[in-house]
Design a protein around this motif. Structure first.
Motif, PDB file in Angstrom:
ATOM      1  N   GLY A   1      62.720 -12.818  12.114  1.00 17.53           N
ATOM      2  CA  GLY A   1      61.398 -13.030  12.694  1.00 17.53           C
ATOM      3  C   GLY A   1      61.300 -12.714  14.167  1.00 17.53           C
ATOM      4  O   GLY A   1      60.324 -13.060  14.820  1.00 17.53           O
TER       5      GLY A   1
ATOM      6  N   THR B   1      58.405 -10.380  14.906  1.00 17.75           N
ATOM      7  CA  THR B   1      57.165 -11.119  14.668  1.00 17.75           C
ATOM      8  C   THR B   1      56.847 -12.016  15.861  1.00 17.75           C
ATOM      9  O   THR B   1      55.706 -12.062  16.337  1.00 17.75           O
TER      10      THR B   1
ATOM     11  N   ARG C   1      55.563   0.448  13.927  1.00 18.86           N
ATOM     12  CA  ARG C   1      56.826   0.290  13.203  1.00 18.86           C
ATOM     13  C   ARG C   1      57.193   1.543  12.442  1.00 18.86           C
ATOM     14  O   ARG C   1      58.353   1.799  12.183  1.00 18.86           O
TER      15      ARG C   1
HETATM   16  N1  LIG Z   1      53.630  -6.675   7.626  1.00 20.05           N
HETATM   17  C1  LIG Z   1      54.482  -7.475   6.959  1.00 20.05           C
HETATM   18  N2  LIG Z   1      54.170  -7.837   5.702  1.00 20.05           N
HETATM   19  C2  LIG Z   1      55.000  -8.672   5.004  1.00 20.05           C
HETATM   20  N3  LIG Z   1      56.123  -9.159   5.480  1.00 20.05           N
HETATM   21  C3  LIG Z   1      56.511  -8.821   6.732  1.00 20.05           C
HETATM   22  C4  LIG Z   1      55.700  -7.954   7.517  1.00 20.05           C
HETATM   23  N4  LIG Z   1      56.303  -7.800   8.732  1.00 20.05           N
HETATM   24  C5  LIG Z   1      57.456  -8.530   8.663  1.00 20.05           C
HETATM   25  N5  LIG Z   1      57.588  -9.149   7.472  1.00 20.05           N
HETATM   26  C6  LIG Z   1      58.635 -10.017   7.058  1.00 20.05           C
HETATM   27  O1  LIG Z   1      58.794 -11.052   7.997  1.00 20.05           O
HETATM   28  C7  LIG Z   1      60.144 -11.309   8.246  1.00 20.05           C
HETATM   29  C8  LIG Z   1      60.463 -11.149   9.698  1.00 20.05           C
HETATM   30  O2  LIG Z   1      60.339  -9.803  10.062  1.00 20.05           O
HETATM   31  P1  LIG Z   1      60.684  -9.267  11.493  1.00 20.05           P
HETATM   32  O3  LIG Z   1      60.258  -7.831  11.578  1.00 20.05           O
HETATM   33  O4  LIG Z   1      60.097 -10.173  12.513  1.00 20.05           O
HETATM   34  O5  LIG Z   1      62.269  -9.349  11.524  1.00 20.05           O
HETATM   35  P2  LIG Z   1      63.291  -8.975  12.708  1.00 20.05           P
HETATM   36  O6  LIG Z   1      63.929 -10.206  13.048  1.00 20.05           O
HETATM   37  O7  LIG Z   1      62.552  -8.247  13.768  1.00 20.05           O
HETATM   38  O8  LIG Z   1      64.290  -8.000  11.966  1.00 20.05           O
HETATM   39  P3  LIG Z   1      65.102  -6.762  12.578  1.00 20.05           P
HETATM   40  O9  LIG Z   1      66.171  -7.250  13.372  1.00 20.05           O
HETATM   41  O10 LIG Z   1      65.525  -6.033  11.366  1.00 20.05           O
HETATM   42  O11 LIG Z   1      64.076  -5.954  13.364  1.00 20.05           O
HETATM   43  C9  LIG Z   1      60.944 -10.369   7.380  1.00 20.05           C
HETATM   44  O12 LIG Z   1      61.357 -11.063   6.217  1.00 20.05           O
HETATM   45  C10 LIG Z   1      59.976  -9.293   7.016  1.00 20.05           C
HETATM   46  O13 LIG Z   1      60.251  -8.828   5.753  1.00 20.05           O
END
Ligand SMILES: Nc1ncnc2c1ncn2[C@@H]1O[C@H](COP(=O)(O)OP(=O)(O)OP(=O)(O)O)[C@@H](O)[C@H]1O
Ligand SMILES: [Mg+2]
Lengths: 837, 226
Positions: free
Chosen positions: B43, B46, A835
């Motif tokens: 998410g 994730t 990331r």
């Molecule tokens: N390593 C981590 N530690 C704590 N919180 C996290 C971590 N990685 C992700 N999060 C939290 O989990 C949630 C989901 O994150 P994620 O990266 O999956 O979002 P996303 O949907 O991929 O967003 P984007 O479109 O911006 O990439 C977010 O609120 C983020 O802040």
């Protein structure tokens, strides 16, 4: 502005805690090693320079060349030379002096102590302008047997320094004890003097006149010094001296009488060299002219000084490389800072100055730390070296400036590369790039520097290992006799009490034998004499005339040392005919005695088997007209340190020359035995200091110098490795940090933790392996040269395994240094790394 | 191909507890092309990481190829991953010190494949994604679109059946984005299963199913007729 830099520098040092720590500790260790070595080098190279007119004082060394034998070299000269040369070379020479040193027992009231007493001509203080505490140059040495002592000696005997007029007795030099009176007290000589004087006696010219060791053109016993006139160079004086030898000296006639007319192109000075050497050079260079004999004090070693200077420079280089590597590696971390500063208007110069400032601050902190470490370790270092080196920062401004200069130089040297490198970045490029400005050249330069570091450390360690192996080997070589159960007692002072002493000693249940000899093992003097193989009146054999080393011994010597004859027999009372006869025993020419040869001597005469020699007759230059029958052949034994090898030797039985007793003992309580021997000595030989030593310890002492060198080498090469590994650790943690994203990608691609650790370890193994490939040939070459100087040396095939073991171990050390960090990084979850922008 | 059952993922930092995924139930068949959409932070990444076994769920079940891998060790996961899953990232994640060809080869490096065969396969995929003449170049010498094509090549070189793409077009202009999407479509047509996160509805249209996430939960699933 400057303050701003200092503040930024300090903050950066704090901020990069671990790396500053590595930088500073590495540099501090490097500087510490360097300062310690330089203190030693400074003292060694400064010998005798403190003496007034030291640049005008020279000493005359002698060398005799003989076609059949190795040249006989010595730093002494013949007793008659000084006066003759001084009188001849009046235009070149202001004055001259002879020194001759004897071990003597010095008595004052009821006490008797063993001392080294130096007998000198009355002109001594004209040459050596020493400082007087009491008395003066003029008032001392008014008459023979006047004594001048150092403050220390005065305190030792009298408890005070104001002792002019006090009287002492010096024994065992002349036939009678002589009474000497203190005529002056001089300041103690500094350590940095080859003279090493405690007691100086104006030698009686009458004694000189009648002493065959002093009044001679052929026997070399005295140290001869001249003070040249101002403006005269050594070369001019040398030329004059050589001219005199060839044309005007008594040698001209002597040569004619002995060898007839010299060939047209031959010169006496080719056969008999008299070489002058500056006083200031004596400590380090006398060794060149010393042959197998010593000097007034232990001689320094120029090669050693050069070697240690190089070691110091190399350690410093390793430390500086750490500094450069860690600074440039940090580039990626600081690239943005530099870019922002430039965007905000800083010029390249300003950025460079900032980085240089940081470097210098780090170096200065390291320097202060290094000085503290030196202060702390100096007592230990002095103890190991047997010196009294001092770090007199407060009184020695030159040293302070030299150190500050060195610090500044390192700061500029090691800091300029990162400064130029970092300040040269294009800010746009820096801000755009996700990876910082790390270029390929800078990272490969870093690897090259790591290679240099490790090649240096490996070379140092291999050399240390070889020196260690050689020293061990030298001490483990079978000397050819049993030494563990021997005490050596000096019996020169025992005189007529000798037999009673022996009788009393043998009463001790612990002592099984007491045998006499002229020298004990390790005490070998260079006693050489011409031996001629005779058949009746006729000279016979292949090599009838041979120069042999000779020792004298009493009955039972070889038996006590467990040396068995190869042929014939050993000296035995049963025959009653073995002893050398003294002149008073009868007319020369009709006398006979016995001689035992060692194998080397046997070969020298050209005998092919020991049996062949038995019964043959020799004549010795010492005992002209006395027929010496060869009664036995003994194996070659190392009478002296194996450093000097075995020389062809003849053993005779001149009871007048027996000066030491070897006591064979067996006991578990050596301390008690020593006490018993001492008390017997006190009862039988009153008023004589006892000189009693374990033979084993005397043998070990021969390697004292090597053992010190070895210690120094070990410590400093260990330090070199520690410093190099510190740097490697820093670099490894930097690179792994920089490679986290790559590691993440590799893990996503299926790499296991093991794969990643292997990858990272390989990255740092490469430079170490290359370093090995560079270091091995260099150290093997250096060690081959070094080993050449030993008559007995380890098999050179050992060099290979030593290199492999050292290289392998260092690789392991490097792995251990890098591995922990690598494993940590390899185990981390890759998502985070991926990331990261 | 894979089935997620009541999958949860929580992040615990010092004070806050974030529920990134909450009881997610998804099933994906072999040969599907699935797009995941939703607002930032909902998410998506994730979820994709969990599917890609780069991350482990806090609770729930993950069945991959009929095997419950929830309890697999890191080592076992790594083995499954390298044989079955290829990744494509928004920021390409190419290694800058390696050439294009070496980057692609990386995906085979840990597979016990002889060097000659590796080379062959690399050449084949480079040809397929149209960077054959760039093999010796460094990634920094390529445009973004070209870099992403290299990343695609790397994702498929090991014959991985499942390709996970996290905003593969996020860093590209529309023309290059289109190119990459065409490539993914053609891979799908050749049998690869593709799960892609995207913010672009147009790109989501390439998929035959779209999953909408909101606050860590599946809100809608829409299937497009082929
Ligand atoms: N390593 C981590 N530690 C704590 N919180 C996290 C971590 N990685 C992700 N999060 C939290 O989990 C949630 C989901 O994150 P994620 O990266 O999956 O979002 P996303 O949907 O991929 O967003 P984007 O479109 O911006 O990439 C977010 O609120 C983020 O802040
Ligand atoms: Mg995301």
């Amino acid at each position: 502005m400057f303050k701003n830099y200092l503040i930024t520098a300090w903050r950066n040092i704090i901020k990069n805690g671990i790396f500053s720590l590595i930088n500073i500790s590495g540099l501090a260790l490097g500087l510490m090693s360097c300062i310690l070595i330089m203190l030693f080098v400074r003292e060694e190279t400064g010998f005798d320079k403190w003496l007034t007119d030291s640049d005008r004082i020279v000493r005359m060394h002698s060398a005799y060349y003989n076609p059949d034998n190795p040249p006989f070299l010595t730093v002494r000269s013949a007793g008659n030379m000084m006066e003759a040369v001084r009188d001849y070379a009046k235009n070149e020479v202001e004055d001259g002096v002879r020194l001759i040193r004897f071990g003597a027992s010095v008595r004052k009231d009821d006490s008797a102590l063993a001392e080294q007493v130096t007998f000198v001509d009355g002109s001594f203080f004209n040459i050596f302008d020493l400082s007087f505490v009491h008395g003066s140059k003029e008032s001392s040495f008014k008459k023979p047997n006047d004594l001048v002592i150092t403050e220390e000696t005065a305190i030792k005997y009298f408890g005070k320094t104001d002792v002019i007029g006090e009287v002492m007795t010096v024994c065992c030099v002349g036939p009678e004890p002589s009474t000497v009176a203190v005529s002056g007290v001089i300041e103690n000589l500094p350590d940095a003097s080859h003279l090493d004087l405690d007691m100086i006696v104006y030698i009686d010219p009458v004694i000189v006149e009648n002493n065959s060791g002093l009044n001679t053109w052929t026997s070399v016993n005295v140290y001869t010094y001249f003070k040249m006139r101002p403006g005269i160079s050594l070369e001019q004086f040398q030329q004059r001296l050589t001219y005199w030898i060839d044309n005007e000296s008594p040698f001209v006639q002597m040569f004619e009488e002995n060898f007839g007319e010299l060939a047209a192109d031959a010169k006496i000075s080719d056969n008999m060299r008299h070489k002058l050497m500056y006083l200031e050079d004596l400590h380090l260079r006398a060794r060149e002219d010393a042959g197998n004999m010593g000097d007034l004090s232990p001689m320094g070693d120029k090669t050693l000084i050069i070697t240690f200077s190089i070691v110091a420079a190399l350690i410093l280089l390793i430390a500086c490389i750490n500094f450069m590597n860690l600074s440039t590696a940090r580039v990626s971390h600081r690239a943005r800072e530099v870019a922002m500063r430039k965007v905000l208007g800083a010029s390249r110069g300003q950025v460079a100055v900032q980085f240089l400032g940081e470097a210098i601050v780090i170096v200065l902190i390291s320097l202060i730390l290094a000085l503290a470490l030196v202060e702390l370790l100096l007592p230990l270092y002095n103890q190991a070296l047997g010196r009294q080196l001092e770090l007199s920062l407060f009184s020695d401004l030159k040293l302070v400036f030299a150190l500050l200069g060195l610090g500044l130089l390192i700061g500029l040297g090691a800091g300029s590369y990162p400064a130029i490198f970092l300040s040269g970045f294009q800010p746009g490029h820096l801000l755009r790039s996700s990876k910082g400005a790390e270029s390929k050249t800078s990272s490969s330069l870093r690897l090259i520097l790591v290679v240099v570091q490790f090649a240096t450390s490996i070379t140092l360690v291999v050399c240390t290992a070889v020196i260690y192996a050689q020293t061990q080997y030298a001490q483990s070589v079978d000397v050819g006799y049993v030494s563990e159960d021997k005490l050596v007692l000096n019996i020169r002072g025992a005189g007529d009490n000798r037999q009673r002493l022996r009788h009393e000693l043998l009463k001790l249940p612990e002592i099984s034998s007491v045998v006499y000899s002229s020298e004990s093992p390790t005490q070998d003097n260079e006693n050489n004499n011409q031996f001629t193989l005779l058949d009746g009146e006729h000279v016979v054999g292949e090599n009838p005339q041979v120069l042999l080393n000779y020792h004298d011994m009493g009955y039972g010597f070889f038996e006590a040392y467990k040396v068995k004859p190869l042929a014939g027999r050993l000296f035995s009372e049963d025959f009653g005919s073995d002893e050398i006869k003294q002149d008073s025993d009868g007319q020369n020419g009709q006398l006979s005695a016995s001689v035992i040869l060692n194998e080397s001597a046997l070969r020298k005469f050209g005998f092919t088997s020991p049996q062949q020699a038995i019964g043959k007759t020799l004549e010795s230059g010492n005992y002209k007209g006395q027929a010496l029958t060869i009664i036995g052949i003994v194996p070659d034994i190392y009478f002296r340190s194996i450093k000097f090898g075995v020389r062809p030797t003849a053993y005779t039985m001149n009871t007048n020359r027996l000066r030491v007793a070897s006591l064979t003992f067996s006991t578990n309580n050596v301390a008690a035995l020593m006490e018993k021997v001492e008390s017997i000595w006190k009862q039988t030989v009153p008023m004589q200091p006892i000189e009693l030593q374990f033979l084993d310890e005397m043998m070990k002492a021969q390697y004292a110098e090597e053992s010190i060198q070895l210690k120094m080498f070990s410590v400093f090469s260990l330090l070199a490795i520690v410093i190099a590994c510190l740097g490697l650790y820093g670099l490894a943690s930097f690179t792994t940090e920089r490679r986290t994203r790559e590691i993440g990608i590799r893990k996503v691609m299926g790499a296991s933790v093991k794969d990643i650790v292997a990858l990272l370890i390989w990255q740092f193994s490469k430079p170490v392996i290359i370093a090995n490939l560079i270091a091995w040939p260099i150290s093997i070459y250096a060690m081959l040269i070094w080993l050449e100087s030993f008559s007995y040396r380890i098999d050179i095939l050992w060099l290979g395994p030593i290199c492999l073991v050292v290289g392998g171990s260092l690789l392991l050390v490097a792995w251990a240094t890098v591995g922990g960090n690598a494993a940590k990084v390899a185990r981390a979850n890759p998502i985070k790394a991926l990331r990261q922008e | 191909m894979l089935k997620l059952h009541n999958l949860c993922r929580m992040y615990r930092t010092d004070e806050v507890e974030t529920v990134a995924l909450n009881n997610v139930n998804i099933e994906i068949q072999k040969g599907e092309f699935v797009a995941i959409m939703g607002p930032s932070g909902c998410g998506k990444s994730t979820l994709l990481n969990l599917i890609g076994m780069l991350d482990s769920p806090s609770s729930g079940q993950y069945i991959f190829n009929d095997e419950d891998i929830s309890s697999y060790s890191e080592k076992q996961l790594s083995a499954v991953r390298k044989h079955h899953i290829g990744f494509i990232f928004q920021n390409f994640n190419l290694i800058e010190e390696l050439t294009v060809a070496e980057n692609i080869e990386l995906a085979l490096l840990y597979h016990n494949i002889p060097a000659a065969e590796r080379k062959e396969k690399v050449l084949a995929v480079m040809d397929m994604v149209g960077v054959a003449h760039r093999g010796k170049h460094m990634p920094s010498q390529l445009s973004g679109g070209q870099q992403q094509r290299v990343a695609v090549a790397r994702a498929v070189v090991g014959n991985q059946g499942l390709i996970l793409a996290d905003e593969p077009t996020g860093n590209l202009d529309s023309a290059h984005g289109q190119e990459v999407m065409e490539m993914l479509r053609s891979l799908n047509q050749q049998g690869s299963t593709i799960v892609m996160v995207t913010h672009s509805p147009a790109h989501a249209d390439y998929a035959n199913r779209t999953i909408n996430l909101f606050d860590g939960a599946v809100v809608t699933q829409s299937v497009r007729a082929a």
